[in-house]
Enzyme design. Structure first.
Site, PDB file in Angstrom:
ATOM      1  N   ASP A   5       0.881  -1.163   0.000  1.00 46.12           N
ATOM      2  CA  ASP A   5       0.000   0.000   0.000  1.00 46.12           C
ATOM      3  C   ASP A   5       0.923   1.219   0.000  1.00 46.12           C
ATOM      4  OD1 ASP A   5      -2.276   1.733   0.516  1.00 46.12           O
ATOM      5  OD2 ASP A   5      -1.505   1.859   2.567  1.00 46.12           O
TER       6      ASP A   5
HETATM    7 MG    MG Z   1      -2.913   3.297   3.334  1.00 44.86          MG
END
Ligand code: MG
Length: 231
Positions: A10
């Site tokens: 991420d």
């Molecule tokens: Mg994030």
């Protein structure tokens, strides 16, 4: 010996300190429009923004509703008149893409890992912002691929988002994939939906309040090195 072959990262609030860029970008935009920042406003914006993205994750709001709605709500709350959320949003997105701060020497870590692992970015951000940020921060040079929800056509935690990523990267063995991210609702849930291993980056040591399976938990990114190999 390696336990995994592929790492899905991420971006915001995992590899990069998003809160810092967010506050920097908001301040710059307010200065640009000659508005003063009132007490608690940035923190409040952050909450409003998060609420909107959570709705997006659940498919309850469209992308534009998120991008404009968050500023519309903020302006209403603080009685800011005569400033269009659309115009503000454009400048904000531009500013946000130009500002980045690394979490835990993340760039050096990814460079080191690149020698042994394939690494991909999986992000729900906006293409123009994320591509600019990835280029400036140098991550685009290290990653084997970058998957941005706006381009993929689906978002984390949707299974389809990951299916599309695996298809493009010609990945078949899900046992060899790990996702690392700070969000329970998009990264960890997404990992569960995709049938891969999850590692929760939880620097503030929050409680797991969602019904998601977490295989590993780290509070600093460097700890991932202990997880990626069989001991
Ligand atoms: Mg994030």
């Amino acid at each position: 010996m390696k336990k995994f072959d592929i790492i899905l990262w991420d971006l915001d609030d995992t590899l990069l300190d998003f809160a810092k860029s967010e506050s920097h970008a908001i301040k710059t935009c307010f200065e640009h429009f000659d508005l003063s920042i009132q007490e608690g406003m940035i923190e409040r914006y952050s909450e409003i923004n998060l609420w909107h993205w959570k709705k997006f994750e659940k498919n309850e709001l469209g992308k534009m509703d998120v991008l404009h709605g968050r500023f519309r709500e903020l302006f209403e709350e603080y009685g800011i008149k005569g400033l269009s959320p659309e115009e503000f949003q454009l400048l904000y997105q531009e500013e946000l893409g130009g500002t980045y701060f690394y979490n835990d020497q993340s760039l050096d870590l990814c460079k080191k890992l690149a020698k042994e692992f394939d690494q991909y970015i999986v992000t729900n951000g906006i293409v123009i912002t994320q591509t600019k940020k990835l280029r400036l921060s140098g991550f685009d040079q290290i990653m084997n691929g970058i998957y941005i929800s706006e381009l993929v056509g689906y978002q984390k935690p949707q299974k389809e988002f990951f299916e599309a990523c695996f298809e493009q990267s010609k990945t078949t063995d899900r046992d060899k994939i790990i996702i690392i991210g700070d969000s329970l609702t998009s990264d960890m849930k997404g990992g569960n939906n995709a049938g891969i291993t999850t590692c929760w980056y939880n620097p503030k040591r929050k409680k797991n309040t969602e019904e998601v399976r977490i295989d590993y938990e780290i509070d600093s990114l460097g700890q991932i090195e202990n997880i990626l190999y069989f001991n």
